[in-house]
Scaffold this active site. Structure first.
Site, PDB file in Angstrom:
ATOM      1  CD  GLU A 139       2.518  10.956 -78.409  1.00  0.00           C
ATOM      2  OE1 GLU A 139       2.578  11.388 -79.973  1.00  0.00           O
ATOM      3  OE2 GLU A 139       3.051   9.447 -78.294  1.00  0.00           O
TER       4      GLU A 139
ATOM      5  CG  ASP B 222      12.009  11.088 -75.845  1.00  0.00           C
ATOM      6  OD1 ASP B 222      13.567  10.771 -76.093  1.00  0.00           O
ATOM      7  OD2 ASP B 222      11.618  11.466 -77.073  1.00  0.00           O
TER       8      ASP B 222
ATOM      9  CG  HIS C  38       6.367  12.931 -80.900  1.00  0.00           C
ATOM     10  ND1 HIS C  38       5.672  11.469 -81.148  1.00  0.00           N
ATOM     11  CD2 HIS C  38       7.126  12.611 -82.026  1.00  0.00           C
ATOM     12  CE1 HIS C  38       6.266  10.281 -81.165  1.00  0.00           C
ATOM     13  NE2 HIS C  38       7.273  11.183 -82.377  1.00  0.00           N
TER      14      HIS C  38
ATOM     15  CG  ASN D 279       1.419  12.465 -82.837  1.00  0.00           C
ATOM     16  OD1 ASN D 279       2.921  12.952 -82.675  1.00  0.00           O
ATOM     17  ND2 ASN D 279       1.295  11.495 -82.249  1.00  0.00           N
TER      18      ASN D 279
HETATM   19  P1  PGA Z   1      11.964   8.995 -86.241  1.00  0.00           P
HETATM   20  O1  PGA Z   1      11.939   9.109 -85.196  1.00  0.00           O
HETATM   21  O2  PGA Z   1      12.923   9.083 -86.049  1.00  0.00           O
HETATM   22  O3  PGA Z   1      12.252   6.855 -85.853  1.00  0.00           O
HETATM   23  O4  PGA Z   1      10.689   9.022 -87.608  1.00  0.00           O
HETATM   24  C1  PGA Z   1      10.927  10.600 -84.757  1.00  0.00           C
HETATM   25  C2  PGA Z   1      10.330  11.098 -83.863  1.00  0.00           C
HETATM   26  O5  PGA Z   1       9.529  10.234 -83.355  1.00  0.00           O
HETATM   27  O6  PGA Z   1      10.647  11.809 -83.039  1.00  0.00           O
END
Ligand code: PGA
Length: 243
Positions: free
Chosen positions: A142, A67, A137, A135
């Protein structure tokens, strides 16, 4: 899905690296699917360390990332491309032409089509590295996103914007949308390693392990993949039972 729980993220990252290293030693031209975020940083450090020791070369390796923020140029210090440059690519011998990334500026519809074409021609990743949002994702799919989507634009959920705001000076600088690979494409990888560290991820890990597959919880799509390895630290695993 296989689950490994380690007392801390150093040991958990080492486990992930051992799997990546084995794949790279077996196949010099491996294709790696990569993710940003704080979670894979220690894995990337281990990759850099072994490259510097001359144990692993990335000369023939290809990578794609899952992404990128919409509206940030590649050169922006918070773009995911810069993140990967600073935390991995600039420190290994990967050929810049072998790095594939979704573009978050310009004609986004065209970028989406091009990225899907690119992913199609690259074929299945040998290993896909993933983090997980609080959450649920994966990449920026999402909650509520169809599992059938390929690359698409997504509006980031309020919880994701809040989670990401720690990297920006002000909340109004945090991008609110992103271009992301879809779950359909992510699931094409031959092997998927999902990393989760910290108590902030404990509810998501509990849901992933204990609840049904549902588009309301994107990571649950991984349950339908034949080779998923979940590697947690003990904080992320604190709400589940494990041996
Ligand atoms: P993070 O994000 O590694 O900064 O916790 C992970 C994600 O949102 O996929």
């Amino acid at each position: 899905m296989k689950l490994y729980v380690y007392p801390n993220d150093n040991l958990a990252s080492l486990k992930a690296y051992e799997i990546v290293k084995k794949a790279l030693l077996n196949k010099k031209n491996s294709l790696l699917g990569l993710a940003t975020g704080s979670t894979p940083l220690k894995l990337y450090d281990l990759m850099i360390k072994d490259y510097k020791k001359g144990i692993i070369s990335y000369k023939e390796v290809k990578t794609y990332n899952v992404d990128e923020y919409i509206g940030l140029e590649e050169s922006h210090d918070q773009s995911y491309r810069q993140f990967m440059n600073c935390n991995l690519f600039n420190h290994i011998d990967i050929n810049i032409k072998n790095i594939y990334f979704p573009k978050g500026v310009g004609n986004i519809n065209k970028n989406i089509k091009e990225y899907d074409k690119t992913l199609e021609s690259l074929g299945a990743a040998d290993i896909q590295i993933l983090g997980i949002g609080s959450n649920g994702h994966i990449a920026f799919n999402e909650p509520g996103t169809s599992f059938d989507l390929k690359t698409h634009v997504t509006n980031l959920s309020p919880s994701t914007i809040k989670d990401n705001s720690r990297f920006f000076l002000r909340r109004d600088q945090v991008p609110t949308s992103a271009i992301t690979m879809g779950i359909k494409s992510i699931l094409k990888a031959k092997k998927i390693i999902l990393l989760a560290f910290g108590e902030n991820k404990s509810n998501a890990i509990k849901k992933l392990l204990e609840e049904e597959v549902t588009e309301d919880f994107p990571a649950s799509a991984l349950k339908d993949h034949p080779d998923v390895i979940i590697i947690c630290d003990s904080d992320a695993a604190k709400k589940i039972k494990y041996n």
